[in-house]
Design a protein around this motif. Structure first.
Motif, PDB file in Angstrom:
ATOM      1  N   LYS A 232       0.822  -1.033   0.047  1.00 36.74           N
ATOM      2  CA  LYS A 232      -0.175   0.087   0.066  1.00 36.74           C
ATOM      3  C   LYS A 232       0.947   1.177   0.037  1.00 36.74           C
ATOM      4  O   LYS A 232       0.374   2.377  -0.175  1.00 36.74           O
ATOM      5  CB  LYS A 232      -1.114   0.128   1.051  1.00 36.74           C
ATOM      6  N   VAL A 233       1.860   1.095   0.550  1.00 40.43           N
ATOM      7  CA  VAL A 233       2.865   2.544   0.166  1.00 40.43           C
ATOM      8  C   VAL A 233       3.913   2.207  -1.035  1.00 40.43           C
ATOM      9  O   VAL A 233       4.881   2.949  -0.917  1.00 40.43           O
ATOM     10  CB  VAL A 233       3.689   2.570   1.652  1.00 40.43           C
ATOM     11  N   ASN A 234       4.131   1.283  -1.645  1.00 42.48           N
ATOM     12  CA  ASN A 234       5.130   0.747  -2.820  1.00 42.48           C
ATOM     13  C   ASN A 234       4.304   1.363  -3.873  1.00 42.48           C
ATOM     14  O   ASN A 234       2.936   1.162  -4.099  1.00 42.48           O
ATOM     15  CB  ASN A 234       5.239  -0.487  -2.839  1.00 42.48           C
ATOM     16  N   GLU A 235       4.846   2.249  -4.592  1.00 38.43           N
ATOM     17  CA  GLU A 235       3.937   2.591  -5.821  1.00 38.43           C
ATOM     18  C   GLU A 235       3.756   1.516  -6.763  1.00 38.43           C
ATOM     19  O   GLU A 235       4.638   0.435  -6.792  1.00 38.43           O
ATOM     20  CB  GLU A 235       5.155   3.544  -6.541  1.00 38.43           C
ATOM     21  N   PRO A 236       2.688   1.632  -7.835  1.00 44.95           N
ATOM     22  CA  PRO A 236       2.200   0.557  -8.368  1.00 44.95           C
ATOM     23  C   PRO A 236       3.207  -0.096  -9.458  1.00 44.95           C
ATOM     24  O   PRO A 236       3.231  -1.503  -9.603  1.00 44.95           O
ATOM     25  CB  PRO A 236       1.117   0.925  -9.079  1.00 44.95           C
ATOM     26  N   LEU A 266       7.675  -7.358  -7.313  1.00 45.15           N
ATOM     27  CA  LEU A 266       7.062  -6.441  -7.959  1.00 45.15           C
ATOM     28  C   LEU A 266       5.487  -6.485  -7.551  1.00 45.15           C
ATOM     29  O   LEU A 266       4.967  -7.512  -7.274  1.00 45.15           O
ATOM     30  CB  LEU A 266       6.931  -6.241  -9.487  1.00 45.15           C
ATOM     31  N   PRO A 267       5.007  -4.780  -7.000  1.00 47.08           N
ATOM     32  CA  PRO A 267       3.524  -5.254  -6.693  1.00 47.08           C
ATOM     33  C   PRO A 267       2.582  -5.722  -7.804  1.00 47.08           C
ATOM     34  O   PRO A 267       2.854  -5.358  -8.777  1.00 47.08           O
ATOM     35  CB  PRO A 267       3.179  -3.647  -6.367  1.00 47.08           C
ATOM     36  N   ASN A 268       1.639  -6.394  -7.157  1.00 44.16           N
ATOM     37  CA  ASN A 268       0.713  -7.036  -8.140  1.00 44.16           C
ATOM     38  C   ASN A 268      -0.325  -5.541  -8.841  1.00 44.16           C
ATOM     39  O   ASN A 268      -0.681  -5.260  -7.838  1.00 44.16           O
ATOM     40  CB  ASN A 268      -0.078  -8.070  -7.517  1.00 44.16           C
ATOM     41  N   SER A 269      -0.494  -5.461  -9.780  1.00 40.23           N
ATOM     42  CA  SER A 269      -1.134  -4.554 -10.354  1.00 40.23           C
ATOM     43  C   SER A 269      -2.333  -4.412  -9.904  1.00 40.23           C
ATOM     44  O   SER A 269      -2.901  -3.205  -9.473  1.00 40.23           O
ATOM     45  CB  SER A 269      -0.956  -4.053 -12.009  1.00 40.23           C
TER      46      SER A 269
END
Length: 291
Positions: A232-236, A266-269
């Protein structure tokens, strides 16, 4: 130390820091807390526990700090830093060309070698990042290690562990028998007292998060919760770096493995796109100037 003493300390450490101690770690408690007991003027762990139960917050903080592992060194494990330098920075330079700013979070930063390693790599890219705003936020729950970090002062042994000689010569000056990082590199990192069990939202959003070699001490539920909150604080389109013995596999759907980059996630989009936007938290930034 009685079984009840051990249960009390297990619960205290999990509640205060997330650290999980298995039943076979009594030796670790004794080795780290007996010196603290003597310092507190009591003969053993049982007496130390009684003093803690009597309401000594400062003693409780000392116990948590004594049990926190602060092992670190410059460019630890090397490969993640190579990925950061060779792939992640170039990709972010393209992706952030419009706003010309980068925010990086080093969670559980210990005595500062990790954030300073990143700062030196960014300094090496100064010509490509001229005019950019660079912010490295480094957090730890130990006031003692944060004070050491801010000074940027390291022993000969510490600078010999992982630090290339050319970077030592370029970015450090000798102070007696110690080595101190140059002020312009130190100023790139801001340190904050912070516990990973706290709410992350006040820290703002980050392009890159280094959360390495700390989650191995947490239980599965705590790891999953931290991953979900990190997303939630990591850019997409940002990046998460974990330690060699850490993974998101089987713990969360918030991140996926970054192909061909060991330790990078990587954040899941789909998950990231539903996360609420977060303000920058009012933290100051520092400009990256020339070398």
């Amino acid at each position: 130390m009685t079984p009840l003493d051990y249960e009390y300390l297990q619960k205290l450490l999990k509640d205060r820091s997330g650290l999980v101690l298995s039943a076979d770690k009594k030796y670790l408690l004794e080795s780290r807390l007996l010196p603290l007991a003597r310092k507190a003027g009591v003969p053993g762990i049982t007496d130390l526990v009684q003093k803690m139960k009597a309401g000594s917050d400062s003693l409780i903080n000392d116990v948590v700090e004594a049990m926190t592992t602060n092992e670190t060194f410059f460019f630890r494990d090397k490969t993640p830093f190579d990925h950061f330098k060779d792939s992640v920075i170039p990709e972010l330079i393209k992706a952030r060309a419009g706003r010309k700013s980068l925010r990086i979070w080093c969670a559980a930063s210990s005595t500062g070698q990790e954030p300073y390693s990143l700062a030196m790599l960014l300094k090496e890219k100064a010509s490509e990042l001229a005019g950019w705003r660079i912010e490295i936020v480094a957090t730890d729950l130990s006031p003692e290690v944060l004070e050491k970090s801010k000074a940027g002062l390291y022993t000969q042994f510490e600078v010999q562990r992982g630090l290339p000689i050319q970077l030592l010569v370029k970015y450090f000056k000798q102070v007696g028998t110690m080595w101190q990082l140059n002020a312009d590199v130190r100023s790139m990192v801001q340190y904050r007292l912070f516990n990973l069990l706290q709410d992350f939202t006040a820290l703002g959003k980050f392009d890159v998060i280094f959360c390495r070699n700390v989650l191995i001490y947490f239980d599965q539920a705590t790891k999953s919760d931290i991953f979900n909150r990190l997303m939630k604080v990591n850019e997409p389109d940002g990046y998460l770096f974990l330690g060699a013995a850490e993974t998101v596999v089987g713990l969360t759907d918030s991140y996926r493995i970054c192909p061909k980059r060991r330790g990078v996630y990587l954040p899941n989009s789909s998950a990231a796109s539903t996360a609420p936007g977060l303000a920058l938290g009012g933290l100051k930034t520092s400009a990256l100037t020339g070398r």
